[in-house]
Motif scaffolding. Sequence first.
Motif, PDB file in Angstrom:
ATOM      1  N   SER A  25      28.181  20.740  33.766  1.00  0.00           N
ATOM      2  CA  SER A  25      28.235  21.232  32.396  1.00  0.00           C
ATOM      3  C   SER A  25      27.826  20.113  31.445  1.00  0.00           C
ATOM      4  O   SER A  25      28.521  19.113  31.326  1.00  0.00           O
ATOM      5  CB  SER A  25      29.647  21.708  32.063  1.00  0.00           C
ATOM      6  N   ILE A  26      26.683  20.284  30.803  1.00  0.00           N
ATOM      7  CA  ILE A  26      26.148  19.246  29.911  1.00  0.00           C
ATOM      8  C   ILE A  26      25.673  19.885  28.622  1.00  0.00           C
ATOM      9  O   ILE A  26      24.752  20.697  28.640  1.00  0.00           O
ATOM     10  CB  ILE A  26      24.989  18.488  30.580  1.00  0.00           C
ATOM     11  N   PHE A  27      26.296  19.494  27.530  1.00  0.00           N
ATOM     12  CA  PHE A  27      25.798  19.899  26.215  1.00  0.00           C
ATOM     13  C   PHE A  27      24.841  18.848  25.679  1.00  0.00           C
ATOM     14  O   PHE A  27      23.779  19.146  25.151  1.00  0.00           O
ATOM     15  CB  PHE A  27      26.959  20.111  25.240  1.00  0.00           C
ATOM     16  N   ARG A  28      25.256  17.591  25.867  1.00  0.00           N
ATOM     17  CA  ARG A  28      24.439  16.478  25.381  1.00  0.00           C
ATOM     18  C   ARG A  28      24.835  15.220  26.135  1.00  0.00           C
ATOM     19  O   ARG A  28      25.987  15.043  26.501  1.00  0.00           O
ATOM     20  CB  ARG A  28      24.657  16.273  23.882  1.00  0.00           C
ATOM     21  N   ILE A  29      23.868  14.339  26.350  1.00  0.00           N
ATOM     22  CA  ILE A  29      24.143  13.016  26.913  1.00  0.00           C
ATOM     23  C   ILE A  29      23.780  11.977  25.872  1.00  0.00           C
ATOM     24  O   ILE A  29      22.646  11.946  25.397  1.00  0.00           O
ATOM     25  CB  ILE A  29      23.357  12.767  28.208  1.00  0.00           C
ATOM     26  N   ASN A  30      24.742  11.164  25.523  1.00  0.00           N
ATOM     27  CA  ASN A  30      24.485  10.076  24.572  1.00  0.00           C
ATOM     28  C   ASN A  30      23.890   8.889  25.330  1.00  0.00           C
ATOM     29  O   ASN A  30      22.883   9.036  25.982  1.00  0.00           O
ATOM     30  CB  ASN A  30      25.755   9.734  23.810  1.00  0.00           C
ATOM     31  N   ASN A  31      24.535   7.741  25.286  1.00  0.00           N
ATOM     32  CA  ASN A  31      23.981   6.569  25.960  1.00  0.00           C
ATOM     33  C   ASN A  31      23.985   6.736  27.475  1.00  0.00           C
ATOM     34  O   ASN A  31      24.906   7.318  28.051  1.00  0.00           O
ATOM     35  CB  ASN A  31      24.785   5.314  25.606  1.00  0.00           C
ATOM     36  N   MET A  32      22.934   6.203  28.098  1.00  0.00           N
ATOM     37  CA  MET A  32      22.863   6.094  29.552  1.00  0.00           C
ATOM     38  C   MET A  32      22.570   4.634  29.883  1.00  0.00           C
ATOM     39  O   MET A  32      21.962   3.919  29.062  1.00  0.00           O
ATOM     40  CB  MET A  32      21.790   6.997  30.134  1.00  0.00           C
ATOM     41  N   GLY A  33      22.997   4.206  31.056  1.00  0.00           N
ATOM     42  CA  GLY A  33      22.793   2.802  31.374  1.00  0.00           C
ATOM     43  C   GLY A  33      22.815   2.520  32.857  1.00  0.00           C
ATOM     44  O   GLY A  33      23.164   3.385  33.669  1.00  0.00           O
TER      45      GLY A  33
END
Length: 119
Positions: A25-33
């Motif tokens: 369930s993903i609405f939005r992904i902010n930072n990734m690293g």
Amino acid sequence: QLQASGGGLVQAGGSLRLSCAASGSIFRINNMGWYRQGPGTQRELLATITSGLNTNYADSVKGRFTISRDNAKNTVYLQMNALIPDDTAVYYCNAAVIARFGFPSRDYWGQGTQVTVSS
């Protein structure tokens, strides 16, 4: 969930590309690293990328590693060039995921993928 892939054994001077795909369930992904942890060392932050594609790098990998992401695929990549034996470590991806509108952001980690650089 985050699923990382792309690790392996490579000679010094070689290249590898790591991938990490988020699912569920993903609405939005902010930072990734991307982080790494070598034997007997603490986990080290290597690179981050925002949803707007702004990037930051640790000095140890700047100029050799490139982080990128495909927002449509919920995937983050790490292109690693000019690898050296000191790059040997388990590499982890991280993502700040908002599961649904109005929900708080939650950090997720991939399972880790081994990168070994031989001299």
